[in-house]
Design a protein around this motif. Structure first.
Motif, PDB file in Angstrom:
ATOM      1  N   HIS A 112       0.836  -1.201   0.000  1.00 11.28           N
ATOM      2  CA  HIS A 112       0.000   0.000   0.000  1.00 11.28           C
ATOM      3  C   HIS A 112       0.876   1.258   0.000  1.00 11.28           C
ATOM      4  O   HIS A 112       0.591   2.208  -0.741  1.00 11.28           O
ATOM      5  CB  HIS A 112      -0.943   0.006   1.205  1.00 11.28           C
ATOM      6  N   LEU A 113       1.917   1.256   0.795  1.00  7.34           N
ATOM      7  CA  LEU A 113       2.825   2.404   0.847  1.00  7.34           C
ATOM      8  C   LEU A 113       3.490   2.622  -0.507  1.00  7.34           C
ATOM      9  O   LEU A 113       3.547   3.744  -1.016  1.00  7.34           O
ATOM     10  CB  LEU A 113       3.887   2.208   1.929  1.00  7.34           C
ATOM     11  N   LEU A 114       3.976   1.557  -1.121  1.00  6.76           N
ATOM     12  CA  LEU A 114       4.630   1.681  -2.422  1.00  6.76           C
ATOM     13  C   LEU A 114       3.658   2.182  -3.490  1.00  6.76           C
ATOM     14  O   LEU A 114       4.019   3.010  -4.334  1.00  6.76           O
ATOM     15  CB  LEU A 114       5.236   0.338  -2.836  1.00  6.76           C
ATOM     16  N   GLU A 115       2.425   1.711  -3.458  1.00  6.92           N
ATOM     17  CA  GLU A 115       1.433   2.170  -4.428  1.00  6.92           C
ATOM     18  C   GLU A 115       1.096   3.645  -4.210  1.00  6.92           C
ATOM     19  O   GLU A 115       0.903   4.392  -5.171  1.00  6.92           O
ATOM     20  CB  GLU A 115       0.176   1.307  -4.354  1.00  6.92           C
ATOM     21  N   THR A 116       1.047   4.075  -2.967  1.00  8.71           N
ATOM     22  CA  THR A 116       0.779   5.477  -2.661  1.00  8.71           C
ATOM     23  C   THR A 116       1.908   6.364  -3.169  1.00  8.71           C
ATOM     24  O   THR A 116       1.662   7.416  -3.753  1.00  8.71           O
ATOM     25  CB  THR A 116       0.593   5.661  -1.141  1.00  8.71           C
ATOM     26  N   LEU A 121       3.993  10.133  -7.315  1.00  7.03           N
ATOM     27  CA  LEU A 121       4.981  10.459  -8.355  1.00  7.03           C
ATOM     28  C   LEU A 121       4.308  10.668  -9.701  1.00  7.03           C
ATOM     29  O   LEU A 121       4.655  11.581 -10.449  1.00  7.03           O
ATOM     30  CB  LEU A 121       6.029   9.352  -8.443  1.00  7.03           C
ATOM     31  N   ARG A 122       3.346   9.831 -10.012  1.00  6.14           N
ATOM     32  CA  ARG A 122       2.638   9.972 -11.290  1.00  6.14           C
ATOM     33  C   ARG A 122       1.870  11.285 -11.359  1.00  6.14           C
ATOM     34  O   ARG A 122       1.767  11.908 -12.407  1.00  6.14           O
ATOM     35  CB  ARG A 122       1.700   8.792 -11.505  1.00  6.14           C
ATOM     36  N   LYS A 123       1.302  11.715 -10.229  1.00 10.29           N
ATOM     37  CA  LYS A 123       0.563  12.981 -10.203  1.00 10.29           C
ATOM     38  C   LYS A 123       1.491  14.162 -10.480  1.00 10.29           C
ATOM     39  O   LYS A 123       1.105  15.133 -11.105  1.00 10.29           O
ATOM     40  CB  LYS A 123      -0.103  13.173  -8.842  1.00 10.29           C
ATOM     41  N   ARG A 124       2.744  14.079 -10.007  1.00  9.09           N
ATOM     42  CA  ARG A 124       3.695  15.184 -10.185  1.00  9.09           C
ATOM     43  C   ARG A 124       4.243  15.247 -11.596  1.00  9.09           C
ATOM     44  O   ARG A 124       4.686  16.279 -12.047  1.00  9.09           O
ATOM     45  CB  ARG A 124       4.843  15.052  -9.202  1.00  9.09           C
ATOM     46  N   LEU A 125       4.261  14.119 -12.300  1.00  3.54           N
ATOM     47  CA  LEU A 125       4.850  14.094 -13.653  1.00  3.54           C
ATOM     48  C   LEU A 125       3.882  14.467 -14.686  1.00  3.54           C
ATOM     49  O   LEU A 125       2.947  14.567 -15.011  1.00  3.54           O
ATOM     50  CB  LEU A 125       5.459  12.730 -13.948  1.00  3.54           C
TER      51      LEU A 125
END
Length: 125
Positions: A112-116, A121-125
């Protein structure tokens, strides 16, 4: 370091007005061993002699455990210069260091932490 003192050494457009090697008195090799993940924390002891405003700023930051990389980022200094400052403070027993906790081999990873993190990161790119 107070806001007025900090303002004297920073320029909004140019950034820091003092060269990093000046902060460390020209030294580029720390006297103590650190890696970027080494945790540092202030001991509450003050150095017997005044080391400078950058050392004071490090002590103010290290009220809680921080990694060397985090301290360097807050100071906006190269890691090697930050390590020199931290070495001075270790010599004066003003900070203590500890190795980061190692992740045990074979221990489960928090999916869950890794997916978060990935989502962030995807939101920032």
């Amino acid at each position: 370091m107070s806001d007025t003192e900090d303002g004297a050494w920073l320029d909004d457009d140019a950034g820091r007005l003092i060269r990093p090697y000046t902060v460390s008195n020209g030294r580029t090799r720390p006297s103590s061993q650190f890696d970027l993940l080494t945790l540092v924390m202030a001991t509450g002891e003050r150095p017997k002699t005044y080391l400078g405003p950058d050392h004071d700023q490090v002590l103010a930051l290290c009220g809680v455990p921080l990694s060397v990389a985090e301290v360097a980022a807050h100071l906006k200094l190269p890691a090697v210069i930050t390590k020199v400052l931290l070495s001075d403070l270790v010599t004066h027993r003003a900070v203590t260091t500890s190795a980061p906790r190692a992740i045990l081999a074979g221990s489960p990873t928090d999916r869950h932490l890794l997916e978060t993190v990935l989502h962030g990161l995807r939101k920032r790119l």
